[in-house]
Design a protein around this motif. Sequence first.
Motif, PDB file in Angstrom:
ATOM      1  N   LEU A 150       0.818  -1.201   0.000  1.00 46.77           N
ATOM      2  CA  LEU A 150       0.000   0.000   0.000  1.00 46.77           C
ATOM      3  C   LEU A 150       0.861   1.264   0.000  1.00 46.77           C
ATOM      4  CD1 LEU A 150      -2.805   1.235   0.108  1.00 46.77           C
ATOM      5  CD2 LEU A 150      -2.762   0.996   2.594  1.00 46.77           C
ATOM      6  N   ALA A 151       1.953   1.256   0.754  1.00 50.80           N
ATOM      7  CA  ALA A 151       2.829   2.434   0.801  1.00 50.80           C
ATOM      8  C   ALA A 151       3.411   2.735  -0.584  1.00 50.80           C
ATOM      9  CB  ALA A 151       3.952   2.220   1.807  1.00 50.80           C
ATOM     10  N   ILE A 174      -6.315  12.624  -6.839  1.00 52.09           N
ATOM     11  CA  ILE A 174      -6.359  12.911  -5.399  1.00 52.09           C
ATOM     12  C   ILE A 174      -7.475  12.120  -4.731  1.00 52.09           C
ATOM     13  CG2 ILE A 174      -6.841  14.716  -3.692  1.00 52.09           C
ATOM     14  CD1 ILE A 174      -5.398  16.659  -5.659  1.00 52.09           C
ATOM     15  N   ASP A 175      -8.630  12.047  -5.393  1.00 51.26           N
ATOM     16  CA  ASP A 175      -9.738  11.242  -4.845  1.00 51.26           C
ATOM     17  C   ASP A 175      -9.323   9.784  -4.689  1.00 51.26           C
ATOM     18  OD1 ASP A 175     -11.355  13.462  -4.763  1.00 51.26           O
ATOM     19  OD2 ASP A 175     -12.435  12.998  -6.616  1.00 51.26           O
ATOM     20  N   ALA A 176      -8.633   9.259  -5.705  1.00 50.07           N
ATOM     21  CA  ALA A 176      -8.170   7.874  -5.638  1.00 50.07           C
ATOM     22  C   ALA A 176      -7.128   7.716  -4.529  1.00 50.07           C
ATOM     23  CB  ALA A 176      -7.570   7.454  -6.980  1.00 50.07           C
ATOM     24  N   LEU A 177      -6.243   8.694  -4.402  1.00 52.22           N
ATOM     25  CA  LEU A 177      -5.224   8.648  -3.352  1.00 52.22           C
ATOM     26  C   LEU A 177      -5.862   8.633  -1.971  1.00 52.22           C
ATOM     27  CD1 LEU A 177      -2.299   8.858  -2.323  1.00 52.22           C
ATOM     28  CD2 LEU A 177      -2.491  11.339  -2.553  1.00 52.22           C
ATOM     29  N   MET A 178      -6.890   9.445  -1.784  1.00 53.31           N
ATOM     30  CA  MET A 178      -7.562   9.470  -0.484  1.00 53.31           C
ATOM     31  C   MET A 178      -8.183   8.115  -0.160  1.00 53.31           C
ATOM     32  SD  MET A 178      -6.922  12.254   0.909  1.00 53.31           S
ATOM     33  CE  MET A 178      -7.935  11.796   2.331  1.00 53.31           C
ATOM     34  N   GLY A 179      -8.734   7.476  -1.178  1.00 55.48           N
ATOM     35  CA  GLY A 179      -9.289   6.140  -0.963  1.00 55.48           C
ATOM     36  C   GLY A 179      -8.221   5.159  -0.521  1.00 55.48           C
ATOM     37  N   GLU A 183      -7.397   3.172   3.321  1.00 54.89           N
ATOM     38  CA  GLU A 183      -7.147   1.740   3.461  1.00 54.89           C
ATOM     39  C   GLU A 183      -6.080   1.452   4.517  1.00 54.89           C
ATOM     40  OE1 GLU A 183      -8.525  -0.987   2.050  1.00 54.89           O
ATOM     41  OE2 GLU A 183     -10.039   0.262   1.080  1.00 54.89           O
ATOM     42  N   THR A 184      -5.228   2.429   4.803  1.00 53.58           N
ATOM     43  CA  THR A 184      -4.183   2.200   5.814  1.00 53.58           C
ATOM     44  C   THR A 184      -4.771   2.071   7.210  1.00 53.58           C
ATOM     45  OG1 THR A 184      -3.786   4.561   6.274  1.00 53.58           O
ATOM     46  CG2 THR A 184      -2.571   3.569   4.427  1.00 53.58           C
ATOM     47  N   GLY A 185      -5.980   2.669   7.414  1.00 53.57           N
ATOM     48  CA  GLY A 185      -6.582   2.648   8.744  1.00 53.57           C
ATOM     49  C   GLY A 185      -5.961   3.646   9.696  1.00 53.57           C
ATOM     50  N   ASP A 186      -5.064   4.476   9.193  1.00 50.87           N
ATOM     51  CA  ASP A 186      -4.374   5.470  10.006  1.00 50.87           C
ATOM     52  C   ASP A 186      -5.022   6.833   9.756  1.00 50.87           C
ATOM     53  OD1 ASP A 186      -2.624   7.379  11.071  1.00 50.87           O
ATOM     54  OD2 ASP A 186      -0.872   6.106  10.761  1.00 50.87           O
ATOM     55  N   ALA A 187      -5.834   7.290  10.701  1.00 55.71           N
ATOM     56  CA  ALA A 187      -6.584   8.529  10.521  1.00 55.71           C
ATOM     57  C   ALA A 187      -5.652   9.740  10.392  1.00 55.71           C
ATOM     58  CB  ALA A 187      -7.548   8.734  11.686  1.00 55.71           C
ATOM     59  N   LYS A 188      -4.579   9.766  11.179  1.00 55.23           N
ATOM     60  CA  LYS A 188      -3.654  10.900  11.129  1.00 55.23           C
ATOM     61  C   LYS A 188      -2.951  10.962   9.776  1.00 55.23           C
ATOM     62  CE  LYS A 188      -2.677  11.285  16.084  1.00 55.23           C
ATOM     63  NZ  LYS A 188      -1.626  11.234  17.136  1.00 55.23           N
TER      64      LYS A 188
END
Length: 202
Positions: A150-151, A174-179, A183-188
């Motif tokens: 994922l990274a 950018i929309d795809a990147l945000m999606g 997926e990382t589950g890391d809100a920060k």
Amino acid sequence: FQTLKKPDESRVSGGKAIRALRAAVSLNADIPEFQREMLSLAAKSQLADEADLLSERLSLLAPNDVDVLTERASILITLQRFDRAADVVAKIYESRQRPVDAAKTLASVLSRASITPEHDQQFQKLVKDHPQDWGLLVQHGVYLARSGRLADSIREMEAAIRAQKDTAERRRLIDALMGLALETGDAKYSAAILENHRSDID
């Protein structure tokens, strides 16, 4: 690619015509001159497995016929045999001089195929051939994320955003990147990416 549906056995298996077609398919190696007609009938009758067998035979007889290869790819995709479909679509892509429509089909198949070094190389080549196509980048991102990278997917998308000058295309990326970030589950981490691209969104 148009795709077949798997047949409703209760609907099709009782018909005399269907039984006759299936019997003919079982003898298809002995009557190669009728294989194309049988393939058309099998497709119309929604007999995907029989169409698979016939299209394989035809692709062996005409390995460079794009129409035959396209039909074969459609059948394999319907049957969710994505590894085999990837090989066929890759051949179509190369034979047609690497057009973007074939690239998108191959990317869609690869994103659902097994994670292998060969598929990695095929995807990398697609992105290299069409570096500004955001749809291909998103499919590659899905593939990388599915394989535990994922990274890497996020880094590739960030690089594509920096290189993209068209505002609408940048927004799609950018929309795809945000999606992917979600997926990382890391809100920060997701919030940091959002803040980094705030000026493109506002």
